[in-house]
Design a protein around this motif. Structure first.
Motif, PDB file in Angstrom:
ATOM      1  N   UNK A 134      14.097  -4.524   1.535  1.00  0.00           N
ATOM      2  CA  UNK A 134      13.265  -4.750   2.721  1.00  0.00           C
ATOM      3  C   UNK A 134      12.476  -3.513   3.147  1.00  0.00           C
ATOM      4  N   UNK A 135      12.727  -2.369   2.511  1.00  0.00           N
ATOM      5  CA  UNK A 135      12.009  -1.156   2.925  1.00  0.00           C
ATOM      6  C   UNK A 135      11.404  -0.444   1.717  1.00  0.00           C
ATOM      7  N   UNK A 136      10.394   0.365   2.011  1.00  0.00           N
ATOM      8  CA  UNK A 136       9.742   1.158   0.960  1.00  0.00           C
ATOM      9  C   UNK A 136      10.728   2.178   0.386  1.00  0.00           C
ATOM     10  N   UNK A 137      11.571   2.768   1.251  1.00  0.00           N
ATOM     11  CA  UNK A 137      12.567   3.727   0.761  1.00  0.00           C
ATOM     12  C   UNK A 137      13.518   3.074  -0.239  1.00  0.00           C
ATOM     13  N   UNK A 138      13.949   1.871   0.095  1.00  0.00           N
ATOM     14  CA  UNK A 138      14.875   1.171  -0.813  1.00  0.00           C
ATOM     15  C   UNK A 138      14.167   0.810  -2.117  1.00  0.00           C
ATOM     16  N   UNK A 139      12.880   0.499  -2.025  1.00  0.00           N
ATOM     17  CA  UNK A 139      12.121   0.192  -3.244  1.00  0.00           C
ATOM     18  C   UNK A 139      12.009   1.441  -4.121  1.00  0.00           C
ATOM     19  N   UNK A 186       0.839  -1.193   0.000  1.00  0.00           N
ATOM     20  CA  UNK A 186       0.000   0.000   0.000  1.00  0.00           C
ATOM     21  C   UNK A 186       0.881   1.254   0.000  1.00  0.00           C
ATOM     22  N   UNK A 187       1.976   1.208   0.776  1.00  0.00           N
ATOM     23  CA  UNK A 187       2.824   2.401   0.907  1.00  0.00           C
ATOM     24  C   UNK A 187       3.593   2.704  -0.381  1.00  0.00           C
ATOM     25  N   UNK A 188       4.154   1.689  -1.001  1.00  0.00           N
ATOM     26  CA  UNK A 188       4.921   1.962  -2.233  1.00  0.00           C
ATOM     27  C   UNK A 188       3.967   2.403  -3.346  1.00  0.00           C
ATOM     28  N   UNK A 206       6.568  -4.080  -9.049  1.00  0.00           N
ATOM     29  CA  UNK A 206       7.052  -4.173  -7.668  1.00  0.00           C
ATOM     30  C   UNK A 206       6.213  -5.244  -6.981  1.00  0.00           C
ATOM     31  N   UNK A 207       6.874  -6.322  -6.619  1.00  0.00           N
ATOM     32  CA  UNK A 207       6.189  -7.442  -5.963  1.00  0.00           C
ATOM     33  C   UNK A 207       6.251  -7.216  -4.456  1.00  0.00           C
ATOM     34  N   UNK A 208       5.158  -6.668  -3.934  1.00  0.00           N
ATOM     35  CA  UNK A 208       5.073  -6.390  -2.494  1.00  0.00           C
ATOM     36  C   UNK A 208       4.045  -7.310  -1.857  1.00  0.00           C
ATOM     37  N   UNK A 219      11.719  -6.065 -12.429  1.00  0.00           N
ATOM     38  CA  UNK A 219      10.871  -6.469 -11.291  1.00  0.00           C
ATOM     39  C   UNK A 219      11.693  -6.385 -10.017  1.00  0.00           C
ATOM     40  N   UNK A 220      11.030  -5.948  -8.956  1.00  0.00           N
ATOM     41  CA  UNK A 220      11.670  -5.880  -7.637  1.00  0.00           C
ATOM     42  C   UNK A 220      10.817  -6.633  -6.637  1.00  0.00           C
ATOM     43  N   UNK A 221      11.457  -7.385  -5.767  1.00  0.00           N
ATOM     44  CA  UNK A 221      10.741  -7.990  -4.632  1.00  0.00           C
ATOM     45  C   UNK A 221      10.941  -7.072  -3.433  1.00  0.00           C
ATOM     46  N   UNK A 222       9.817  -6.630  -2.846  1.00  0.00           N
ATOM     47  CA  UNK A 222       9.851  -5.821  -1.619  1.00  0.00           C
ATOM     48  C   UNK A 222       9.279  -6.682  -0.500  1.00  0.00           C
ATOM     49  N   UNK A 223      10.120  -7.021   0.451  1.00  0.00           N
ATOM     50  CA  UNK A 223       9.696  -7.924   1.527  1.00  0.00           C
ATOM     51  C   UNK A 223      10.315  -7.436   2.830  1.00  0.00           C
TER      52      UNK A 223
END
Ligand code: NAP
Length: 268
Positions: free
Chosen positions: A241-246, A21-23, A78-80, A103-107
């Protein structure tokens, strides 16, 4: 899905987590003009509002997702999805590899034990049930989700306090009480709940995050053992691992290449 000529980039956010939701919100508000499509599996009966365009339901496996990405002219994914999403991360990795879409994995990070914790880390829910039998657990606080209860039928001598967002349907456990609740949870409430129900073991997945962490602190304070189900492995490829990094990945991968939007001509 929309008039895509208005948008210079279209990003698919595979949602299902707080970070999703945040990204999606950060990208939807980006000055470069990003169209965000947030996608949900449709498991939660009444999901919270999400930024961007919302779509609900599966794509039809790897091939279906690859076709959808191409047809919708998606710039990046972005795979969150939730840290325990079993299929979607691998499907997204394969579909993006096949179509050449970044593609990025955000976990979010998993939880880490602290002094006083009594954790047994297990590989899956079946192993969690086996551990409950082996330790003779009798009053178990089960927070693994409404669709993940069946393995615990193998623990007939235990009574379960099941907490889930939506009601289990059906409830496969004979000796159980269900409470419906959605985080964030607070420490005093978690401690009081475990004391009131004379809980002797907590079972949880290693979902990570602050919203659900107070149950682990409460268990530590009360000296209650925890059976912690470890996460599935992340797919190969970039993972943050963080929204900022994404957001940094989005900047580096496609946002930085965009020229600033052309100003509207002044009237007169
Ligand atoms: P899963 O095994 O990864 O997904 C099963 C199927 O559901 C996927 O193959 C896909 O169908 C569809 N799907 C999953 N996420 C989707 C998304 N964001 N948008 C559109 N379709 C999606 O995941 P799961 O464990 O069943 O969980 C389902 C959803 O609930 C996930 O989005 C996850 O983030 C969320 N969630 C899971 C947990 C958990 O503990 N497992 C906890 C909280 C939230 P197709 O193959 O047809 O594309």
């Amino acid at each position: 899905m929309n008039d895509r000529r208005r948008w210079r980039v279209r990003v698919l956010v595979l949602a299902g987590s707080t970070e999703g939701r945040r990204i999606a919100g950060e990208l939807a508000g980006h000055p470069a003009g990003v169209e965000v499509i947030t996608s949900l599996a449709g498991r939660t009966l009444t999901p919270r509002a999400l930024p961007g365009l919302r779509r609900v339901g599966g794509f039809g496996g790897i091939d279906g997702l690859a076709r959808w990405l191409s047809a919708e002219h998606i710039t990046a994914v972005v795979d969150a999805t939730h840290p325990f999403a079993a299929s979607m991360p691998g499907n997204a990795a394969a579909a993006c590899a096949a179509t050449g879409i970044p593609r990025l994995r955000l976990r979010r990070p998993g939880w880490l034990p602290e002094a006083g914790d009594r954790w047994t880390v297990v590989s899956d829910l079946g192993a969690a049930a086996t551990t409950l039998v082996a330790t003779g657990a009798r009053r178990v606080f089960l927070t693994t989700g409404r669709q993940e209860l069946r393995p615990f039928t193998a623990v007939p001598r235990a009574w379960f306090l099941v907490r889930s967002i939506d009601p289990p349907d059906p409830l496969p456990l004979q000796r159980a009480q269900v409470i419906l609740a959605c985080g964030p949870f607070d420490l005093d409430g978690e401690e009081a709940l475990m004391e009131a129900h004379r809980i002797d073991t907590l079972v949880t997945k290693d979902s990570g995050g602050d919203a659900a962490a107070p149950k682990l602190v409460a268990a530590r304070r009360l000296g209650i053992p925890v059976v912690l189900v470890a996460r599935p492995p992340a797919p190969p490829g970039p993972c943050v691992t963080t929204v900022d990094a994404a957001l940094e990945w989005c900047e580096a991968t496609f946002l930085a290449a965009l020229a600033p939007p052309t100003p509207e001509p002044q009237a007169g």
